[in-house]
Write a protein that holds these residues in place. Structure first.
Motif, PDB file in Angstrom:
ATOM      1  N   PRO A  90       0.871  -0.206  -0.209  1.00 45.56           N
ATOM      2  CA  PRO A  90       0.795   0.832  -1.294  1.00 45.56           C
ATOM      3  C   PRO A  90       0.502   0.280  -2.506  1.00 45.56           C
ATOM      4  CG  PRO A  90       2.924  -0.325  -0.478  1.00 45.56           C
ATOM      5  CD  PRO A  90       2.134  -0.934   0.278  1.00 45.56           C
ATOM      6  N   THR A  91       0.415  -1.037  -2.700  1.00 42.79           N
ATOM      7  CA  THR A  91       0.087  -1.463  -4.858  1.00 42.79           C
ATOM      8  C   THR A  91      -1.035  -2.620  -4.355  1.00 42.79           C
ATOM      9  OG1 THR A  91       1.951  -2.924  -5.082  1.00 42.79           O
ATOM     10  CG2 THR A  91       2.615  -0.813  -5.223  1.00 42.79           C
TER      11      THR A  91
ATOM     12  N   THR B  10      -5.994  -1.442  -0.796  1.00 43.80           N
ATOM     13  CA  THR B  10      -5.045   0.202  -1.580  1.00 43.80           C
ATOM     14  C   THR B  10      -5.683   1.309  -0.873  1.00 43.80           C
ATOM     15  OG1 THR B  10      -6.247  -0.460  -3.770  1.00 43.80           O
ATOM     16  CG2 THR B  10      -4.458  -0.898  -3.750  1.00 43.80           C
ATOM     17  N   HIS B  11      -5.487   2.664  -1.382  1.00 44.13           N
ATOM     18  CA  HIS B  11      -6.043   3.439  -0.952  1.00 44.13           C
ATOM     19  C   HIS B  11      -7.065   3.731  -0.570  1.00 44.13           C
ATOM     20  CE1 HIS B  11      -2.093   6.061  -0.591  1.00 44.13           C
ATOM     21  NE2 HIS B  11      -2.091   5.204   0.825  1.00 44.13           N
TER      22      HIS B  11
ATOM     23  N   GLU C 220       4.243   0.587   5.314  1.00 45.42           N
ATOM     24  CA  GLU C 220       5.131   1.679   3.560  1.00 45.42           C
ATOM     25  C   GLU C 220       4.985   3.154   4.149  1.00 45.42           C
ATOM     26  OE1 GLU C 220       8.453   1.153   1.520  1.00 45.42           O
ATOM     27  OE2 GLU C 220       8.196  -0.077   2.836  1.00 45.42           O
TER      28      GLU C 220
ATOM     29  N   HIS D 209       5.862   6.083   3.297  1.00 44.88           N
ATOM     30  CA  HIS D 209       6.359   7.019   2.119  1.00 44.88           C
ATOM     31  C   HIS D 209       5.444   7.630   2.022  1.00 44.88           C
ATOM     32  CE1 HIS D 209       9.688   6.164   3.704  1.00 44.88           C
ATOM     33  NE2 HIS D 209      10.366   5.274   3.400  1.00 44.88           N
ATOM     34  N   ARG D 210       3.641   5.983   1.136  1.00 48.87           N
ATOM     35  CA  ARG D 210       3.576   6.826  -0.187  1.00 48.87           C
ATOM     36  C   ARG D 210       1.835   7.185   1.057  1.00 48.87           C
ATOM     37  NH1 ARG D 210       5.278   1.904  -3.468  1.00 48.87           N
ATOM     38  NH2 ARG D 210       7.587   2.015  -2.330  1.00 48.87           N
ATOM     39  N   PHE D 211       1.567   7.523   2.481  1.00 46.91           N
ATOM     40  CA  PHE D 211       0.769   7.772   3.150  1.00 46.91           C
ATOM     41  C   PHE D 211       1.072   8.644   4.090  1.00 46.91           C
ATOM     42  CE2 PHE D 211      -1.308   7.027   7.482  1.00 46.91           C
ATOM     43  CZ  PHE D 211      -3.099   6.222   5.894  1.00 46.91           C
TER      44      PHE D 211
ATOM     45  N   GLN E 212      -4.528  11.237   4.096  1.00 49.78           N
ATOM     46  CA  GLN E 212      -4.368   9.830   4.107  1.00 49.78           C
ATOM     47  C   GLN E 212      -4.963   9.878   5.337  1.00 49.78           C
ATOM     48  OE1 GLN E 212      -1.983   9.967   2.033  1.00 49.78           O
ATOM     49  NE2 GLN E 212      -2.535   9.294  -0.069  1.00 49.78           N
TER      50      GLN E 212
ATOM     51  N   THR F 240       7.408   0.003   8.478  1.00 53.12           N
ATOM     52  CA  THR F 240       8.339   0.211   7.008  1.00 53.12           C
ATOM     53  C   THR F 240       9.734  -1.012   6.735  1.00 53.12           C
ATOM     54  OG1 THR F 240       9.716   1.567   5.753  1.00 53.12           O
ATOM     55  CG2 THR F 240       9.599   1.388   8.260  1.00 53.12           C
TER      56      THR F 240
END
Ligand code: ADP
Ligand code: MG
Length: 715
Positions: free
Chosen positions: A331-332, A397-398, A417, A419-421, A425, A444
């Motif tokens: 995620p980061t 990352t993305h 994780e 939640h951010r995907f 995406q 997760t």
């Protein structure tokens, strides 16, 4: 033969009958009902009582105990208004039943005097106190229950606000049910499903939930109706899942079913430990997905420290082993960088056996990092390697899927994780992949209660790492509130450092602004260096440092050249320094349960006993801090979190429009969720488009969200 008009009423038909058709509902009541969200007969019948009171053995004045919250069904004896000190209006009433009487007082509600006429039957809900030797309730919730004859009295929600009494609602419901009786209410649930699960008929359930003879009757009705709600949700998810499996072509990874191909075997042999049972089971589940013809969509849940990395790397290596590439998406940027360091270390010296010409040829495994910070020649090199297949595993990352990145053959994607995907995406990923869709494993570290996972991620398969590697000493967590106790926490840090161990200090979370957060972290760092932790070797880590600085600081901490790492939540996931044994979290009450749990997971990773200090400015703890102190079990904490925040939060963030759950609770109805999911598989696997279950299909369209409906109409 039945004509259409004779056929039992469907929910859609009930939804087509306006409430004004009911006896006693004129324009005024119709508007009032509208404010409750009740416009038609279906709305009305699914406005379920908030509670049911058994007047023969509950809710009697004689049973009231001071200091508890209670509900009583009573008759108003008298009510008077007076003006108290500070010019407050006080309405005092005396109410009672056959067993005794109680004093009731209302502040600033002058209209209560007119409402509470002598002889009126009311249900009062509130806290019982003692007052001048007798019992009293102050500002209770009042429900006009009416002089109803049944033994069980239903109490409806919110009726007071809308100026509708509980007995009016009960009357309209009864009227509606009466008028349904001639045609009956359709039951779309296959009889076999109903019988096997001991569920009562829908019409009976709709009737007895409102006017039960006994509490047991009400429970049976609730069970049936809650099952229906859960089944609808599961049907959509299961249909979605099956459609995905039908319509997407995946790779059939060329590996043995138990993933014991050469490369994976070598990797497991290099590990300094044996896999836990849970890791073995999960790896087997993933292996089964990889060899199947449809792409994997699996969620890997595991508590902090449960060993997800090894499982993820195994999946990536399976792709490499089959001659394809693996990608790990974090995620980061910080996390991507940490993952690269960790994975490279884990895979150091691993040689890839190559196929083809020579039986014994081997080549080194190539792992690369790709984020927006990888630029220039380095970026060109990585991109070229991805395009021609020279890079085996890429971590990033993305940016991995968003920019002009081409893969030779992307086989497995691990997403860290969930939640951010999001959906977009996944679509981008598919576009990248060409003809075959890569296998996707979503990891997760936030445990989700099983039944909640089934509902929120019901279109994914779920694997759970529910076993920690052996030899961990449980972390002791202590709360230190106010200004006095932190001294103990800092003393603990110094003591551990004196023993050659290390510590983390987590700076206050400032969600609104990273800039402010960084400023506050810098200030904390300077203060600790000068005061509380003077003389120790401190490092500072936050999201605004360059990656080189970040890496340098992490390296120094890992190497033991720093005693204390002062950091923002950038250390939440992935940092693994077994020698760190103390953590101090500042302003701990700003963090959520899941986040505190993740943070705490940075200690207790080695053989030494570890401690986590939660500091708060407040002298009182919060329920969240209490929970973290009480247990280190992530799944237990997830349950508590669900309890505290309500399932609304969970549902609304992860999956919009699960509003159909009126009775069913993911917390209380776990068994029912599992049952409904099994039933949904049964039904969908026999009838993928629900062609033989037209009423059920129609209910899905009627009651589920736009998003789900769109899916249903599309397929
Ligand atoms: P997670 O990502 O689930 O929080 P990690 O994969 O980072 O957990 O693993 C946590 C620690 O446990 C790491 O130091 C890892 O090397 C170690 N570990 C993983 N699996 C095992 C095992 N089966 N036995 C002993 N230690 C293990
Ligand atoms: Mg990890």
């Amino acid at each position: 033969m039945l004509t259409v008009a004779d056929a039992p009423l469907t929910l859609r038909e009930l939804a087509g009958i306006d409430v004004s058709r009911l006896r006693g509902v004129g324009d005024r009541k119709r508007d009032a009902l509208h404010t409750l969200g009740v416009d038609n007969v279906l709305d009305l019948l699914t406005t379920y009582p908030r509670r049911w009171v058994d007047r023969s053995n509950e809710a009697r004045v004689a049973d009231l105990a001071p200091g508890t919250e209670a509900l009583v069904l009573v008759e108003v004896r008298s009510a008077h208004k007076r003006i108290g000190r500070n010019r407050r209006t006080i309405v005092e009433a005396v109410v009672g039943d056959g067993t005794g009487r109680i004093h009731v007082v209302f502040f600033n509600q002058p209209w209560r005097e007119r409402q509470l006429t002598a002889g009126l039957q009311v249900a009062l809900f509130g806290k019982v106190d003692t007052y001048r030797g007798g019992l009293q309730m102050a500002n209770p919730v009042v429900d006009l229950s009416g002089d109803r004859t049944g033994r069980i009295v239903p109490i409806y929600p919110q009726s007071e606000k809308a100026q509708i009494t509980t007995w009016e609602l009960a009357g309209w419901v009864e009227n509606a049910l009466e008028r349904c009786r001639a045609r009956g209410v359709a039951d779309p649930l296959p009889a076999a499903v109903r019988r096997r699960r001991g569920l009562i008929d829908r019409e009976q359930a709709l009737t007895t939930i409102h006017v039960p003879e006994t509490i047991a009757d009400k429970d049976r009705a609730r069970r049936r109706l809650a099952f229906d709600e859960l089944l609808r949700v599961q049907l959509v998810l299961v249909m979605r899942k099956r459609a995905m499996e039908r319509n997407q072509v995946g790779f059939v990874h060329d590996i043995a079913g138990d993933l014991d191909g050469e490369l994976v075997r070598r990797f497991h042999e290099t590990l300094p430990f044996a896999l836990t049972g849970a890791q073995q089971r999960t790896i087997a589940e993933i292996a089964a997905d990889l060899v199947a013809a449809h792409p994997m969509h699996r969620l890997l849940q595991g508590d902090v420290g449960s060993g997800k990395t090894v499982v993820a790397v195994t999946a990536l290596l399976a792709a490499v082993q089959a001659g394809r590439q693996g990608a790990l998406m974090a995620p980061t940027e910080v996390l991507a960088e940490q993952h690269v360091a960790g994975v490279r270390q884990l895979l150091a010296d691993l040689e890839v056996p190559t196929r083809g010409d020579s039986l014994f040829a081997e080549r080194p495994l190539r792992v690369e990092l790709l984020t927006n910070r990888v630029t220039g020649a380095e970026r060109k090199r990585v991109l070229a390697g991805l395009a021609d297949g020279a890079v085996d595993i890429v971590i990033g990352t993305h940016a991995l899927i968003q920019e002009g990145v081409t893969f030779d053959q992307l086989g497995v994607v691990v997403v860290d994780e969930q939640h951010r995907f999001g959906v977009e995406q996944r679509a981008a990923l598919r576009a990248k992949a060409g003809a075959a869709v890569p296998d996707v494993l979503v990891m997760t570290a936030t445990p989700i209660p099983r039944t909640a996972a089934m509902t929120v991620y019901g279109d994914l398969d779920v694997s759970v790492l529910d076993e920690l590697p052996p030899g961990r000493t449980p972390i002791i967590t202590r709360w230190a509130g106010g200004s006095l106790l932190p001294a103990e926490a800092w003393a603990d840090v110094r003591a551990e450092v004196a023993e050659d161990r290390q510590a983390y200090v987590v700076c206050p979370l400032i969600e609104e602004s990273e800039k402010l957060e960084v400023a506050s972290a810098e200030e904390t760092y300077r203060r600790l260096e000068r005061d509380e932790l003077a003389g120790l070797r401190l490092g500072l880590l936050h999201g605004r440092l360059s990656s080189a600085d970040k890496e340098a600081t992490m390296d120094r901490f890992r190497a033991g050249e720093l005693d204390v790492l002062v950091a923002t939540t950038v250390i939440e996931v992935g940092v693994d320094v077994p020698n760190a044994t103390v953590m101090v979290v500042l302003d701990a009450d700003r963090f959520g349960i899941a986040q505190l749990h993740q943070l705490r997971g940075r200690v207790g990773r080695g053989e030494h006993a570890s401690r986590c200090w939660l500091l708060t400015a407040d002298l009182e703890t919060s329920a969240r801090v209490d929970a973290i102190v009480a247990t280190t079990d992530g799944f237990e904490l997830a349950e508590i979190d669900l309890e505290l925040r309500g399932e609304g939060t969970l549902m609304s963030t992860a999956q919009k429009g699960r509003s159909d759950l009126r009775l069913a609770s993911l917390r209380r109805d776990r068994e029912l969720v599992v049952d409904a999911r099994a039933a949904a598989f049964e039904i969908v696997d026999a009838d993928p488009e629900l062609a033989d279950h037209p009423i059920l299909l129609d209910e899905l369209r009627l009651l589920l969200s736009d998003e789900d409906e769109e899916f249903l109409t599309r397929s």
